[in-house]
Design an enzyme around this catalytic site. Structure first.
Site, mmCIF file in Angstrom:
data_model
loop_
_atom_site.group_PDB
_atom_site.id
_atom_site.type_symbol
_atom_site.label_atom_id
_atom_site.label_comp_id
_atom_site.label_asym_id
_atom_site.label_seq_id
_atom_site.Cartn_x
_atom_site.Cartn_y
_atom_site.Cartn_z
ATOM 1 N N ARG A 144 6.573 0.656 2.760
ATOM 2 C CA ARG A 144 6.828 1.339 3.989
ATOM 3 C C ARG A 144 7.184 0.479 5.288
ATOM 4 O O ARG A 144 7.916 0.901 5.838
ATOM 5 C CB ARG A 144 5.869 2.493 4.240
ATOM 6 C CG ARG A 144 5.905 3.820 3.517
ATOM 7 C CD ARG A 144 4.364 4.163 3.190
ATOM 8 N NE ARG A 144 3.830 3.220 2.306
ATOM 9 C CZ ARG A 144 4.045 3.295 0.942
ATOM 10 N NH1 ARG A 144 4.696 4.343 0.217
ATOM 11 N NH2 ARG A 144 3.282 2.249 -0.059
ATOM 12 N N THR A 145 6.123 -0.323 5.603
ATOM 13 C CA THR A 145 6.147 -0.988 6.774
ATOM 14 C C THR A 145 7.561 -1.869 6.923
ATOM 15 O O THR A 145 8.175 -1.514 8.031
ATOM 16 C CB THR A 145 5.165 -1.863 7.092
ATOM 17 O OG1 THR A 145 3.895 -1.186 7.020
ATOM 18 C CG2 THR A 145 4.863 -2.405 8.475
ATOM 19 N N LYS B 268 5.588 -24.445 -0.641
ATOM 20 C CA LYS B 268 5.528 -26.053 -0.263
ATOM 21 C C LYS B 268 4.437 -26.551 0.387
ATOM 22 O O LYS B 268 4.177 -27.706 0.831
ATOM 23 C CB LYS B 268 6.790 -26.595 0.109
ATOM 24 C CG LYS B 268 7.929 -25.997 -0.855
ATOM 25 C CD LYS B 268 9.068 -26.751 -0.106
ATOM 26 C CE LYS B 268 10.504 -25.975 -0.674
ATOM 27 N NZ LYS B 268 11.672 -26.324 0.378
ATOM 28 N N ARG C 280 3.356 -9.521 8.624
ATOM 29 C CA ARG C 280 2.110 -9.067 7.737
ATOM 30 C C ARG C 280 1.584 -10.285 6.809
ATOM 31 O O ARG C 280 2.315 -11.112 6.519
ATOM 32 C CB ARG C 280 2.572 -7.986 6.788
ATOM 33 C CG ARG C 280 1.371 -7.633 5.688
ATOM 34 C CD ARG C 280 1.629 -6.547 4.783
ATOM 35 N NE ARG C 280 1.564 -5.438 5.622
ATOM 36 C CZ ARG C 280 1.668 -3.876 5.049
ATOM 37 N NH1 ARG C 280 1.698 -3.929 3.785
ATOM 38 N NH2 ARG C 280 1.679 -3.016 5.734
ATOM 39 N N HIS D 21 -3.523 -2.791 12.139
ATOM 40 C CA HIS D 21 -2.039 -2.332 11.793
ATOM 41 C C HIS D 21 -1.656 -1.366 12.775
ATOM 42 O O HIS D 21 -1.421 0.028 12.739
ATOM 43 C CB HIS D 21 -1.953 -1.621 10.643
ATOM 44 C CG HIS D 21 -0.907 -1.425 10.056
ATOM 45 N ND1 HIS D 21 0.341 -1.591 10.318
ATOM 46 C CD2 HIS D 21 -0.396 -1.079 8.261
ATOM 47 C CE1 HIS D 21 1.366 -1.584 9.338
ATOM 48 N NE2 HIS D 21 0.809 -0.985 8.280
HETATM 49 N N1 CP Z 1 1.410 2.163 5.249
HETATM 50 C C1 CP Z 1 1.608 1.031 4.840
HETATM 51 O O1 CP Z 1 1.387 -0.148 5.817
HETATM 52 O O2 CP Z 1 2.423 0.919 3.690
HETATM 53 P P1 CP Z 1 2.917 -0.382 3.076
HETATM 54 O O3 CP Z 1 1.758 -1.240 2.704
HETATM 55 O O4 CP Z 1 3.656 -0.142 1.961
HETATM 56 O O5 CP Z 1 3.939 -1.176 4.027
#
Ligand code: CP
Length: 316
Positions: free
Chosen positions: A68-69, A97, A118, A146
């Protein structure tokens, strides 16, 4: 590190988006109202094109899996007319590496106008920001924060007309779940009443509870959803974060300890069920067909909210 020159909105003075705790209520409201204006473009209707970020480039750096993100940031940038660079797994990059995060950020920030990051390590985005010449957006840092998920969660609650006077149960892995950490902080700005529901081993960290109490937030703790369902407007369900358990046997002790079913929902027919997703087994698939389920609408809202964030951050 000095950033490129950006003309920020008067309402929004951040160079990076690292933690929801860096936001005032007014700044959050501003993002949500921008998202409302952009939602029509997020739907991709043929006669509704928006080229606010024509010529701008977003780099997605994902050191952990995401559906999603990453994809909603891609959709958001595409809907705004911009372009995307993707590092969607570390295996295909020079990270294997041995390149460190600082060098990767120094390099990639020369290729783009904004970076989403991320990373499994808490604090990675804040560290990355100190090496970047473009804005960093924290797309999840370990069990930390998040913030863009929180903004889309708030947007979902707002669109339901529930943001004022909200009573919400945050359910599941409150220890390792970064979405509930960010969301609890943000909801305290709106005076929400917070019901934390989790197994004892996965309770909300003391430090976060203490921070929330300092803001005057009303907090209650339970271990069983049935005890709170009649008291709340929203059930915010989360997955147990298997990947963050240092000891797999500890995970097996709590796996499958709670599950939202259509039977439980009979206790409160109006309750809205949210989940940041991915889901494993904590919401029965039968719930998907009920009027209570809002988690797929919630994941769509990632697009207008991230369009708002990108357009504000890039000064458009
Ligand atoms: N909600 C969320 O962060 O989903 P993903 O891990 O799929 O990005």
């Amino acid at each position: 590190m000095v950033l490129h020159k950006f003309s920020y909105s008067r309402m929004f003075t951040k160079d990076h988006i690292i933690s929801i705790r860096d936001f005032s209520k007014e700044e959050i409201d501003y993002v949500l109202s921008r998202a409302e204006k952009l939602e029509i473009y997020a739907r991709g209707l043929e006669d509704r094109k928006c080229n606010l970020l024509d010529g701008k480039v977003l780099a997605n750096l994902f050191y952990e899996p995401s559906t999603r993100t990453r994809l909603s940031f891609e959709a958001a940038m595409t809907r705004l007319g911009g372009a995307i660079l993707n590092l969607s797994s570390t295996e295909s990059s020079s990270v294997v590496k041995g390149e460190n995060l600082a060098d990767t950020i120094r390099t990639v920030s020369g290729y783009c106008d904004v970076i989403t990051l991320r990373h499994p390590q808490e604090g990675a985005s804040r560290m990355a920001a100190s090496f970047s010449s473009v804005p960093i957006i924290n797309a999840g840092d370990g069990a930390g924060q998040h913030p863009t998920q929180t903004l889309l969660d708030l947007y979902t609650i707002k669109r339901e007309g529930l943001l004022d006077g909200l009573k919400i149960a945050l359910i599941g892995d409150l220890k390792y779940g970064r979405t509930v950490h960010s969301l609890a902080y943000a909801l305290s700005l709106y005076g929400a009443t917070l019901f934390f529901v989790s197994p004892n081993a996965l309770k909300m960290p003391e430090e976060i509870k203490s921070d929330l109490k300092e803001t005057g937030a009303e907090i209650f703790e339970y271990t069983d959803v049935k005890e709170v369902i009649k008291k709340v407007n929203v059930l915010y369900v989360t997955r147990i974060q298997k990947e963050r358990f240092p000891d797999p046997t500890e995970y097996s002790k709590v796996a499958g300890t709670y599950r939202i079913t259509t039977d439980i929902l009979k206790e409160n027919e109006d309750v809205v069920v949210m989940h940041p997703l991915p889901r494993v087994d904590e919401i029965d698939v039968e719930v998907d067909k009920t009027k209570n389920a809002r988690y797929f609408t919630q994941s769509f809202y990632g697009v207008p909210v991230r369009m708002a964030i990108l357009s504000i951050l890039l000064g458009k």
